[in-house]
Design a protein around this motif. Structure first.
Motif: not given
Length: 612
Positions: A335-347
């Motif tokens: 998380i701190n390194s940015g490896a875990i992040r949110n992806y987005l899926q369009p609706i």
């Protein structure tokens, strides 16, 4: 005289003399006379005996006489005082010390009544005929020491609140059972316990923990051991040899804890528990067994709580395949390194051909470019976000999305929220703070709560209050996994829901089960009456799109349109209609509606009749 010689000054003088005489080697010592030793022993606060080389007691200090309740022991053979079974060890100790010249200790019982530790120091006494071999015996009354030691050991090995074993004491029992080849290990965590402390106070929380501890005592046998491992987590050692025996026992414990309750005013407060159990093979370490039992417990919590899961061979294989070896520290670093992040899926609105919104889905990007999907780390990720640092971690992930998303300015962004985190007064304010300045901003934010998370143990009154506060702040609310559990209609009527998301499993069955398709029109009409938008997620086939659209469900989400993508890719996409030959794989494709396949004509007609 005796009292005055027992002063602090006298004690310091004694220590100085003993250090001078007995701190040297036998050859280098200034050998005291018997008269000098008698004077030292007279003022000694410690029980001392001067014993000749042949075992005759020559002198004893007043404190030794007090300890042994006799001042007539001079001239007595020391062997008559020491417990017979300890005599060989005592004699051997004296011989060895005479050779080495170093003090040594032995525990025994003197005069059949006084447990003592004897410190044996060899020395030579100066007499008018020369030097005589002797021993100075220092006695320590260990009956009081043992009481204190036992009390300390009990405090270390037992939990002060419940009286069950502490974590340290419990792990000792786990190791002992494992060595005996009969370790059945059960770990359990009280579900939604935080809401008890937050809503009813810590005194009520402590009372409930005591009730749970009593429930565990009633559920286990004499050959079992129960411990409190910390907070609301408990463990049980259940000696057994069969998986079936262990899981049956775990289910018994679950039901017993479920019945435990405490009074709070006019209410009875109780909670369920989630359990993980394992019967480890002999070649598995205790640490591995505890890790797997804990993973099974987390699995039980993640799929609905109030259940027990056995970490058998199938579970272990699945656990390893899902990244079970991932540690909390690795997740924190990612998380701190940015490896875990949110992806987005369009609706997508398939009617207006526009992007209506996005769902934020957490992903873990590895250095080699591969992705770790949430099912491999989500349980530990959520556990981490429950910790004190969790608020800042979630804020960072959410702010990254809101700060960098530029496409479709009017489209909302939906974030998943755990329902039990809202069952606490003040939760709405804390959640709003995690979105910083974007709370109530131009881009709408939707909070998705799962239908599966509702249960009778939640303080739904507090949940409702916090949800209403969130709506008043500008958030929209979505009920996720709709159709996956019961009481959906009551949920829609009772809670301030703006969006309903049909469960993916319901969408998967659309093309196979006519009974699944029939409720689509009634669901759509009911949501229309309540002014609630429907979103169908998990849409992967053109036929699903058309069937949903015929039921007037036009907001859809799934791989048919686009997979989840990083925000920078989402910002660069463009909408393509139909099969545009120039469309790139990174675009959002909205298939053109066509007539339904012939196999669906009858079903659509029947659905239309139901709708009318």
């Amino acid at each position: 005289m005796r009292e005055s010689y027992g002063s602090t000054t006298a004690s310091r003088g004694l220590r100085h003399r003993l250090m001078r005489w007995f701190g040297r080697s036998t050859e280098a010592r200034v050998h005291p006379s018997r008269q000098t030793l008698r004077g030292i022993m007279e003022i000694s606060p410690s029980p001392l005996l001067l014993v000749s080389a042949n075992g005759r007691i020559l002198e004893l200090s007043p404190s030794a006489a007090d300890l042994l309740e006799s001042d007539t022991l001079a001239g007595t053979d020391i062997d008559k005082l020491i417990a017979p079974e300890d005599l060989p060890a005592f004699r051997q100790l004296c011989r060895a010390n005479r050779q080495s010249g170093a003090p040594a200790k032995l525990r025994t019982v003197l005069a059949d009544a006084f447990p003592v530790e004897i410190a044996v120091t060899p020395l030579r006494i100066s007499t008018h005929t020369g030097l005589r071999e002797a021993y100075l015996l220092g006695l320590t009354n260990i009956s009081e020491v043992e009481v204190l030691r036992s009390a300390l050991e009990y405090r270390v090995n037992h939990d002060p609140l419940t009286g069950l074993l502490s974590r340290q004491g419990f792990l000792r029992r786990v190791h002992a059972a494992h060595q005996a080849g009969e370790l059945g290990l059960v770990l359990l965590d009280v579900d939604h316990f935080k809401t008890v402390n937050d809503n009813f106070g810590h005194d009520t929380g402590d009372a409930l923990l005591l009730a749970v501890a009593e429930a565990l005592r009633s559920a286990i046998g004499a050959n079992c051991a129960a411990g409190r491992l910390g907070g609301e987590e408990f463990g049980i050692v259940f000696p057994c040899r069969e998986d079936s025996e262990l899981i049956d026992f775990a289910q018994k414990v679950r039901k017993t804890v479920r019945r435990a309750s405490v009074a709070c005013g006019t209410r009875r407060i109780s909670r369920t528990c989630s359990l993980g159990a394992i019967l480890p093979p002999s070649d598995m370490s205790v640490e591995q067994a505890v890790t797997l039992a804990d993973a099974a417990m987390l699995e039980a919590k993640s799929i609905g709580r109030d259940r027990a899961i056995l970490a058998d061979d199938a579970f272990i294989e699945s656990h390893d395949a899902r990244g079970g070896g991932i540690s909390m520290e690795e997740i924190r670093e990612a998380i701190n390194s940015g490896a875990i992040r949110n992806y987005l899926q369009p609706i997508v609105d398939v009617e207006t051909r526009e992007i209506a919104g996005f769902e934020a889905l957490v992903r873990w990007e590895k250095c080699d470019g591969s992705l770790i999907l949430p099912d491999k780390f989500l349980g530990k990720f959520l556990s981490l976000t429950h910790a004190e640092e969790g608020v800042s971690l979630l804020r960072r992930l959410r702010m990254q999305v809101m700060e960098t998303l530029t496409i479709a300015p009017g489209a909302y962004v939906a974030f998943n929220v755990e329902l039990d985190s809202l069952a606490v007064p003040g939760a709405a304010a804390q959640l709003a703070e995690s979105f910083g300045p974007y709370c109530g901003g131009d881009r709408p934010i939707v909070l998705e709560i799962s239908e599966r998370a509702f249960n009778e143990r939640l303080d739904l009154k507090t949940v409702l209050s916090e949800l209403e506060k969130l709506r008043s702040t500008g958030f929209r609310l979505a009920l996720d996994d709709f159709g996956a559990a019961s009481s959906n209609i009551a949920r829609l009527l009772d809670f301030p829901v703006d969006i309903v998301k049909l469960d993916k499993l319901l969408i998967n069955d659309l093309l196979n089960e006519s009974t699944t398709r029939k409720p689509l029109f009634p669901i759509a009409m009911m949501c229309s009456w309540l002014n609630v938008r429907i979103v169908a997620e998990g849409v992967e086939e053109q036929a699903q799109l058309e069937l949903l659209q015929s039921a007037r469900i036009t907001h859809q989400q799934g791989f048919l349109f686009s997979p989840p993508r990083p925000v920078e890719e989402i910002n660069a996409i463009k909408l393509t209609i139909g099969t545009d030959p120039e469309a790139k794989s990174a675009d959002v494709r909205i298939p053109e509606s066509t007539a339904a396949a012939g196999m669906l004509d009858d079903e659509l007609a029947e659905l239309d009749q139901i709708g009318q």
